[in-house]
Design an enzyme around this catalytic site. Sequence first.
Site, PDB file in Angstrom:
ATOM      1  N   SER A  16       0.827  -1.212   0.000  1.00 51.35           N
ATOM      2  CA  SER A  16       0.000   0.000   0.000  1.00 51.35           C
ATOM      3  C   SER A  16       0.863   1.264   0.000  1.00 51.35           C
ATOM      4  CB  SER A  16      -0.977  -0.007   1.185  1.00 51.35           C
ATOM      5  OG  SER A  16      -0.294   0.127   2.398  1.00 51.35           O
ATOM      6  N   ASN A  17       2.040   1.207   0.597  1.00 54.33           N
ATOM      7  CA  ASN A  17       2.930   2.380   0.531  1.00 54.33           C
ATOM      8  C   ASN A  17       3.476   2.568  -0.877  1.00 54.33           C
ATOM      9  OD1 ASN A  17       3.463   3.786   3.220  1.00 54.33           O
ATOM     10  ND2 ASN A  17       3.458   1.616   3.775  1.00 54.33           N
ATOM     11  N   HIS A 112       9.124   2.999   8.280  1.00 49.90           N
ATOM     12  CA  HIS A 112       9.039   2.141   9.467  1.00 49.90           C
ATOM     13  C   HIS A 112       7.860   2.592  10.331  1.00 49.90           C
ATOM     14  CE1 HIS A 112      10.548  -0.526  12.577  1.00 49.90           C
ATOM     15  NE2 HIS A 112      10.284   0.437  13.438  1.00 49.90           N
ATOM     16  N   ASP A 148      17.023  -0.205  10.999  1.00 48.20           N
ATOM     17  CA  ASP A 148      16.121   0.900  11.380  1.00 48.20           C
ATOM     18  C   ASP A 148      16.867   2.022  12.118  1.00 48.20           C
ATOM     19  OD1 ASP A 148      13.997  -0.538  10.283  1.00 48.20           O
ATOM     20  OD2 ASP A 148      13.568  -1.532  12.187  1.00 48.20           O
ATOM     21  N   ALA A 176      -1.209   7.463   7.883  1.00 48.95           N
ATOM     22  CA  ALA A 176      -0.163   8.486   8.040  1.00 48.95           C
ATOM     23  C   ALA A 176       1.043   8.154   7.157  1.00 48.95           C
ATOM     24  CB  ALA A 176       0.246   8.581   9.504  1.00 48.95           C
ATOM     25  N   GLU A 177       1.377   6.868   7.053  1.00 48.77           N
ATOM     26  CA  GLU A 177       2.518   6.463   6.211  1.00 48.77           C
ATOM     27  C   GLU A 177       2.294   6.895   4.773  1.00 48.77           C
ATOM     28  OE1 GLU A 177       3.414   2.286   6.488  1.00 48.77           O
ATOM     29  OE2 GLU A 177       3.360   2.316   8.668  1.00 48.77           O
TER      30      GLU A 177
HETATM   31  C1  GRF Z   1       4.222  -0.701   6.664  1.00 54.15           C
HETATM   32  O1  GRF Z   1       3.617  -0.622   7.919  1.00 54.15           O
HETATM   33  C2  GRF Z   1       5.621  -0.176   6.729  1.00 54.15           C
HETATM   34  O2  GRF Z   1       5.816   0.817   7.677  1.00 54.15           O
HETATM   35  C3  GRF Z   1       6.406  -1.397   7.148  1.00 54.15           C
HETATM   36  O3  GRF Z   1       5.773  -2.461   6.457  1.00 54.15           O
HETATM   37  C4  GRF Z   1       4.419  -2.128   6.210  1.00 54.15           C
HETATM   38  C5  GRF Z   1       4.195  -2.280   4.732  1.00 54.15           C
HETATM   39  O4  GRF Z   1       2.854  -2.152   4.373  1.00 54.15           O
HETATM   40  N1  GRF Z   1       7.822  -1.243   6.836  1.00 54.15           N
HETATM   41  P1  GRF Z   1       2.422  -2.078   2.856  1.00 54.15           P
HETATM   42  O5  GRF Z   1       2.949  -3.324   2.172  1.00 54.15           O
HETATM   43  O6  GRF Z   1       3.029  -0.832   2.277  1.00 54.15           O
HETATM   44  O7  GRF Z   1       0.935  -2.013   2.852  1.00 54.15           O
END
Ligand code: GRF
Length: 322
Positions: A16-17, A112, A148, A176-177
Site C-alpha cells: 500500500s505504501n 518504518h 532501522d 499516516a505512512e
Molecule cells: C508498513 O507498515 C511499513 O511501515 C512497514 O511495512 C508495512 C508495509 O505495508 N515497513 P504495505 O505493504 O506498504 O501495505
Amino acid sequence: MAERARVAVLISGRGSNMAALVYAAKATDCPFEVVLVSGDRPEAPGLALAEAEGIVVARLASPASNQKRRFFEELDQALRRSSADFVILAGFMRIIPDDFVEAWSGRMLNIHPSLLPKYRGLVTHAAALAAEDTVAGCTVHLVTSELDGGPVLGQTEVAILPDDTPETLAERVRIAEHQLLPRVLADYVSRERSPEWIERRVDELACTLPEVTSRTAHGSPGWRVGGDKAGKFFAILSVRHHGEEAIALLVKSSGQDEMAALIEAEPDIYYRPAYYGASGWIALRLDRSQVDWDHVADWLQRSWRTAAPKRLTKLIDAADAF
Ligand code: GRF
C-alpha cells in the site's frame, strides 16, 4: 519541468505504501516517477497492482536461505537496468546485506511504523500499546547498515485511542505512512536539484584544490585560484542565468572545437552558455539525475589548471609524477 527522479520500490506484501507513491507520481508536478517494483515474494499482491498500473515489475523468486547473495545480485541488476536513482523499501521484509546498503548509500529510504528511535524491528504497535504510549507514528529514514537506525528524514505522530488494538493502530498509522512517504521522498529528491545544495557540493569539491577562494562573478557563485588580486576564475555556477532553464557549472574547455564535440556527443550534459561560451567556457548541467560528481571534480581540476599560476601547477605536476 526538470527530469523526474527515477524511483524503484521494494515490497514483500500488500504494497500500500508503494501504491501511495505510484498515485502521488501521477500528479504532473511530482518530482519522482516509479520505474520499477520488485521484492522477495513473487506472489506479493502489490506486484499485480504495480503491473496493472503499467509499471515494470521484476518478479524474483524468493531466495532459499543459501541463495541470499544471488538474490541480492539479481535485485541489484534489475535496479541498475531500470536506471533507478533511488530505492524505497516499503514493507520489504529482508535484512539487506552491507555491500548492497553501501552501493545505494544515501539513495535508499525505508518506511518504518514507529517513531524511531523507539521500537526498531517488528511488532512496533504492540510495543507502543504495552508501554502505554499516548502517541505512535511512522518514520522515513535513510538506510544504513544499522537496522532501522539511519538518519531520520521525516516522521508523523499518530494519537493512540484508549481502545486501540495493534491492528486498529496499524491501520491508522498506515494512513499516516501514505501521506508521509511521498512527501518526504519528494523533498529528498528535490533537494539535490536545488541551487543551494548544488552550490554546497561544488564548493566542497572546488575547495579541495590549492589556493581556492569563492567570490561572486557577475552575481553568480564563482571560484578563483591564485590569491585575492592576481586570482582568476576557474568555475562559475550558472543558476538559470540569461533565461536558461539549467543549473550548470561553467568550466574552461580547451576551445570552441572541443566544446562543439562535447555538446554533440552528450547534449543532455553539456551546452554552450550565453556570453561565457564565446571565451571557451562550457556548461556542465548539474540539475539532472545521476550527476557523476567524480566527473565534475575532474572538470574542476582541469579548469583550475588553466587558471592557476605556474608555481601551483608545477607543484601538482611534481606530485603527479610520483
Ligand atoms: C508498513 O507498515 C511499513 O511501515 C512497514 O511495512 C508495512 C508495509 O505495508 N515497513 P504495505 O505493504 O506498504 O501495505
